[in-house]
Design an enzyme around this catalytic site. Structure first.
Site, mmCIF file in Angstrom:
data_model
loop_
_atom_site.group_PDB
_atom_site.id
_atom_site.type_symbol
_atom_site.label_atom_id
_atom_site.label_comp_id
_atom_site.label_asym_id
_atom_site.label_seq_id
_atom_site.Cartn_x
_atom_site.Cartn_y
_atom_site.Cartn_z
ATOM 1 N N HIS A 171 0.989 -1.155 -0.060
ATOM 2 C CA HIS A 171 -0.110 0.102 0.162
ATOM 3 C C HIS A 171 0.760 1.471 -0.158
ATOM 4 C CE1 HIS A 171 0.559 1.222 4.326
ATOM 5 N NE2 HIS A 171 0.565 0.001 4.483
ATOM 6 N N CYS B 177 3.889 -4.369 6.723
ATOM 7 C CA CYS B 177 3.319 -4.101 5.171
ATOM 8 C C CYS B 177 4.667 -3.621 4.464
ATOM 9 C CB CYS B 177 2.391 -3.028 5.050
ATOM 10 S SG CYS B 177 0.486 -3.544 5.850
#
Length: 231
Positions: free
Chosen positions: A186, A201
């Site tokens: 992301h 992430c």
């Protein structure tokens, strides 16, 4: 960083670098008085990286340049000291640049699975390939810090949410593509070289996250390997 909202059952538990890296220093800090006069252990290497005269001695101009670099990439304390964290970021940038257009030279990312997103934790790089063909990248990424490491292995994208917001950290995670529990590709609004890293992430620039969103789909493979420096 990242998680998914649970609905019903719990879910599954550079082109940019091919061109020369942009090393613009950005705006100079307003409080030059906070600059250190101390010569750091990596003074010569940092001076060379920044295009400064390489004499191994801290000057006011050296400090201003180092401090601006630190401020740009979120390195603290940003006092212009040529220490191990600052040099570590610069050294990583140089290694990333050296990869050029052949990020999978070692052959560690599988070439027999068709389209796959590869993540090299050691070099903090990601790219998309189709067989042996490079489709996009390599691009710099920011993966999990010590204690929150991005997990290695072969995975699949199982859920996508273009406007996701983390329910754990209450922060936006645009263009989220989840591939391992709460770990996802992301975009973030900070430098890819901002230490110490994410909460797991694979952080990307908005441009790269959008491109990954357009090139990947649910069910596509993701392969994560290596070890992030400092973990």
């Amino acid at each position: 960083m990242g998680d998914i909202r649970r609905r019903g059952a719990v879910a599954l538990g550079i082109t940019a670098l091919v061109a020369p890296l942009t090393l613009a220093l950005g705006a100079a800090p307003a409080q030059a008085a906070s600059c250190t006069t101390q010569t750091g252990p990596y003074q010569k290497k940092v001076e060379k990286f920044l295009g400064r005269p390489v004499d191994g001695k801290q000057s006011a101009a050296d400090c201003k340049a180092i401090r601006a670099f630190q401020t740009k990439h979120g390195i603290t304390p940003n006092i212009g000291y040529a220490g191990p964290v600052t040099w570590g970021v610069m050294d990583l940038m140089l290694k990333q640049k050296a990869v050029g257009k052949n990020p999978n030279k070692s052959g560690k990312c599988p070439v027999g699975k068709g389209r796959i997103a590869c993540v090299d934790l050691t070099l903090q790089l990601s790219w998309i390939q189709d067989g042996k063909k490079l489709v996009y990248g390599p691009v710099p990424v920011r993966t999990g810090r010590n204690g929150y490491e991005t997990r290695t292995g072969l995975k699949k994208i199982y859920w996508r949410n273009i406007d996701h917001v983390s329910t754990i950290y209450d922060v936006p995670m645009p263009y989220s593509q989840f591939f391992d529990g709460g770990q996802a590709f992301h975009s973030v609004g900070i430098s890819m070289w901002n230490p110490p890293g994410s909460h797991g992430c694979v952080n990307m620039t908005k441009t790269d996250a959008k491109k990954y969103w357009s090139l990947l789909k649910k069910g596509d493979d993701v392969y994560v390997y290596g070890r992030k420096p400092g973990t």
